[in-house]
Motif scaffolding. Sequence first.
Motif, mmCIF file in Angstrom:
data_model
loop_
_atom_site.group_PDB
_atom_site.id
_atom_site.type_symbol
_atom_site.label_atom_id
_atom_site.label_comp_id
_atom_site.label_asym_id
_atom_site.label_seq_id
_atom_site.Cartn_x
_atom_site.Cartn_y
_atom_site.Cartn_z
ATOM 1 N N THR A 34 0.858 -1.211 0.093
ATOM 2 C CA THR A 34 -0.031 -0.059 -0.086
ATOM 3 C C THR A 34 0.915 1.209 -0.013
ATOM 4 N N TRP A 38 -2.425 6.484 -1.495
ATOM 5 C CA TRP A 38 -3.646 5.642 -1.816
ATOM 6 C C TRP A 38 -4.687 5.858 -0.521
ATOM 7 N N ARG A 42 -8.176 7.575 -0.845
ATOM 8 C CA ARG A 42 -9.508 6.670 -0.763
ATOM 9 C C ARG A 42 -10.143 6.792 0.630
ATOM 10 N N THR A 43 -9.308 7.145 1.696
ATOM 11 C CA THR A 43 -9.891 7.058 3.049
ATOM 12 C C THR A 43 -10.031 8.586 3.828
ATOM 13 N N CYS A 118 -20.656 -0.381 13.685
ATOM 14 C CA CYS A 118 -20.314 1.182 13.677
ATOM 15 C C CYS A 118 -21.428 2.071 14.208
ATOM 16 N N ARG A 157 -4.753 -5.821 2.972
ATOM 17 C CA ARG A 157 -4.240 -4.336 2.535
ATOM 18 C C ARG A 157 -5.891 -3.756 2.633
ATOM 19 N N ASN A 158 -7.030 -4.443 2.279
ATOM 20 C CA ASN A 158 -8.273 -3.937 2.114
ATOM 21 C C ASN A 158 -8.801 -3.359 3.262
ATOM 22 N N GLN A 222 -14.579 -7.703 4.638
ATOM 23 C CA GLN A 222 -15.474 -6.728 4.154
ATOM 24 C C GLN A 222 -15.383 -6.394 2.642
ATOM 25 N N GLY A 224 -15.576 -3.756 0.499
ATOM 26 C CA GLY A 224 -15.578 -2.572 0.595
ATOM 27 C C GLY A 224 -16.666 -1.603 -0.251
ATOM 28 N N VAL A 227 -20.317 -2.072 0.813
ATOM 29 C CA VAL A 227 -20.750 -0.904 1.921
ATOM 30 C C VAL A 227 -20.488 0.417 1.564
ATOM 31 N N HIS A 259 -20.106 9.170 11.719
ATOM 32 C CA HIS A 259 -19.192 8.172 11.981
ATOM 33 C C HIS A 259 -17.892 8.169 10.759
ATOM 34 N N ALA A 261 -15.752 6.459 8.890
ATOM 35 C CA ALA A 261 -15.169 5.339 8.238
ATOM 36 C C ALA A 261 -14.418 5.818 6.757
ATOM 37 N N ASN A 262 -14.916 6.865 6.281
ATOM 38 C CA ASN A 262 -14.145 7.298 4.977
ATOM 39 C C ASN A 262 -14.484 8.784 4.498
ATOM 40 N N ARG A 264 -14.861 10.114 2.039
ATOM 41 C CA ARG A 264 -15.675 10.530 0.901
ATOM 42 C C ARG A 264 -17.164 9.945 1.328
ATOM 43 N N ILE A 265 -17.541 9.203 2.309
ATOM 44 C CA ILE A 265 -18.773 8.704 2.676
ATOM 45 C C ILE A 265 -19.401 9.941 3.444
ATOM 46 N N ASN A 289 -10.829 4.504 11.623
ATOM 47 C CA ASN A 289 -12.398 3.991 11.902
ATOM 48 C C ASN A 289 -12.218 3.399 13.384
HETATM 49 O O1 UT7 Z 1 -17.181 1.322 9.475
HETATM 50 C C1 UT7 Z 1 -17.926 0.220 8.660
HETATM 51 C C2 UT7 Z 1 -18.396 0.447 7.214
HETATM 52 N N1 UT7 Z 1 -17.298 0.455 6.458
HETATM 53 C C3 UT7 Z 1 -17.316 1.366 5.664
HETATM 54 O O2 UT7 Z 1 -17.961 2.389 5.397
HETATM 55 C C4 UT7 Z 1 -16.176 1.259 4.495
HETATM 56 C C5 UT7 Z 1 -16.784 1.431 3.236
HETATM 57 N N2 UT7 Z 1 -16.002 1.003 2.216
HETATM 58 C C6 UT7 Z 1 -14.660 1.959 1.819
HETATM 59 O O3 UT7 Z 1 -14.414 2.948 2.565
HETATM 60 C C7 UT7 Z 1 -14.052 1.836 0.738
HETATM 61 O O4 UT7 Z 1 -14.749 0.924 -0.102
HETATM 62 C C8 UT7 Z 1 -12.403 1.461 1.036
HETATM 63 C C9 UT7 Z 1 -11.766 2.214 1.484
HETATM 64 C C10 UT7 Z 1 -12.631 0.184 1.885
HETATM 65 C C11 UT7 Z 1 -11.892 0.767 -0.504
HETATM 66 O O5 UT7 Z 1 -11.934 1.910 -1.341
HETATM 67 P P1 UT7 Z 1 -12.376 1.949 -2.793
HETATM 68 O O6 UT7 Z 1 -12.334 3.074 -3.393
HETATM 69 O O7 UT7 Z 1 -13.900 1.222 -2.659
HETATM 70 O O8 UT7 Z 1 -11.379 0.689 -3.319
HETATM 71 P P2 UT7 Z 1 -11.608 -0.679 -3.920
HETATM 72 O O9 UT7 Z 1 -11.887 -1.727 -2.675
HETATM 73 O O10 UT7 Z 1 -12.637 -0.661 -5.316
HETATM 74 O O11 UT7 Z 1 -10.226 -0.972 -4.849
HETATM 75 C C12 UT7 Z 1 -9.599 -0.304 -5.656
HETATM 76 C C13 UT7 Z 1 -8.350 -0.675 -6.018
HETATM 77 C C14 UT7 Z 1 -8.323 -2.148 -6.239
HETATM 78 O O12 UT7 Z 1 -7.257 -2.378 -7.414
HETATM 79 P P3 UT7 Z 1 -7.538 -2.819 -8.630
HETATM 80 O O13 UT7 Z 1 -8.433 -3.980 -8.657
HETATM 81 O O14 UT7 Z 1 -8.403 -1.608 -9.162
HETATM 82 O O15 UT7 Z 1 -6.373 -3.057 -9.204
HETATM 83 C C15 UT7 Z 1 -7.569 -2.572 -4.892
HETATM 84 O O16 UT7 Z 1 -6.879 -3.826 -4.990
HETATM 85 O O17 UT7 Z 1 -7.174 -0.249 -5.010
HETATM 86 C C16 UT7 Z 1 -6.714 -1.617 -4.555
HETATM 87 N N3 UT7 Z 1 -6.507 -1.426 -2.823
HETATM 88 C C17 UT7 Z 1 -5.286 -0.605 -2.558
HETATM 89 N N4 UT7 Z 1 -4.257 -0.324 -3.105
HETATM 90 C C18 UT7 Z 1 -3.384 0.269 -2.208
HETATM 91 C C19 UT7 Z 1 -7.330 -1.864 -2.009
HETATM 92 N N5 UT7 Z 1 -6.743 -1.360 -0.808
HETATM 93 C C20 UT7 Z 1 -5.524 -0.721 -1.165
HETATM 94 C C21 UT7 Z 1 -4.613 -0.302 -0.192
HETATM 95 N N6 UT7 Z 1 -3.675 0.211 -0.908
HETATM 96 N N7 UT7 Z 1 -4.785 -0.553 1.069
#
Ligand code: UT7
Length: 334
Positions: A34, A38, A42-43, A118, A157-158, A222, A224, A227, A259, A261-262, A264-265, A289
């Motif tokens: 990671t 990023w 993203r968060t 949460c 890393r997710n 999760q 992601g 959610v 809350h 979590a992100n 962007r949310i 979070n």
């Molecule tokens: O509090 C409880 C409720 N939870 C939430 O509200 C969380 C809600 N979800 C989220 O906040 C977001 O979905 C995440 C932050 C978890 C993920 O962000 P995303 O913009 O949805 O990313 P994604 O899962 O669609 O992944 C995009 C890309 C993927 O690569 P490819 O497939 O496009 O090549 C992932 O593999 O980013 C990659 N990726 C990462 N890259 C670098 C996923 N995690 C990482 C990371 N570092 N840590």
Amino acid sequence: MTEIKLHNVGITGMGMSFPDKILSNADLEKMVDTNDQWIVERTGIRERRIVEKGVGASVHGAEAARRAIAQAGLAPEDIDLIVVPTVTPDMMFPSTACIIQDLIGATNAWGYDLGAACSGYLFALESARCQVASGMAKNAVVIGTEVMSSIIDYEDRNTCILFGDGAGAAVIQPVADSAPGIIDSINYIDGSGVKHLHMKAGGSQMPASSETVANKLHYVYQEGGEVFKRAVRGMADVALQVVEKNGLKKSDVKLLVPHQANTRIIAAAQRRLELTDEQVVITIDRYGNTTSASIPTALQIAYEEGRVEKGDLVVLVSFGAGFTWGATLLRWGL
Ligand code: UT7
């Protein structure tokens, strides 16, 4: 039939406690594939706090509770209700409420844990408020406390970049009818969301075994993206709903405490309520979070930063596993 007069209920004390140890994005770069850019883009997270091994959720929960009780001008013996929303209890049983009661010496309290992930803090606050409003309890303490690091796979890393540990607590008490207090809350659950965010093993359906450990089933699972979509819609909708239900306008809202979590949310809820950046509390950059601890700690930080004054209209809003989501409307009283 005797009519029960419902008391107005207000927050009269707040306390929080975080571990000292910081886990930064740079630290995580050394653990998984990671990078800081990023994670921040993203968060919104830059660092989070992590307990030392063996520290259970009760430790920081008890400290947060002690501080909240002291700020309310009470002694632990005055507390008659303890509600602890947590997904990381010290043990499966007994409740963390029992453990904290013993740690702080709240010998006259009853209490229980409440599971809503949460959204736990808002559900617990409403549960305690009903008891204080009805006169069943007088001096309640609601404690959101988590050791998320105990259920996170630091090779995934997710999820490992998202969560942190910490605790936040509030004392609620009856206040004068004319005083600022908790006005209303709207809460929802939708069990069709279970499949998208859960921990597979360690419960009665799949007890711990060498196989569950080998397959890493004691960690947060999760999806992601799914959610994320539901959280964006759920938080924005319910935040506006609680305002409108009470005959108020978006422009009446002084502060949104979402809350964490992100970012962007959070931005989606901010846009729906048409609020400025100054009116939205962000602590995720510093703490990640922290599940049930995120709303009480964000509220206290906003208060300590002088961002909320007596009488201001505040919306607390959450979304989490279950799915669970909700919003609480209050007038700030400290
Ligand atoms: O509090 C409880 C409720 N939870 C939430 O509200 C969380 C809600 N979800 C989220 O906040 C977001 O979905 C995440 C932050 C978890 C993920 O962000 P995303 O913009 O949805 O990313 P994604 O899962 O669609 O992944 C995009 C890309 C993927 O690569 P490819 O497939 O496009 O090549 C992932 O593999 O980013 C990659 N990726 C990462 N890259 C670098 C996923 N995690 C990482 C990371 N570092 N840590």
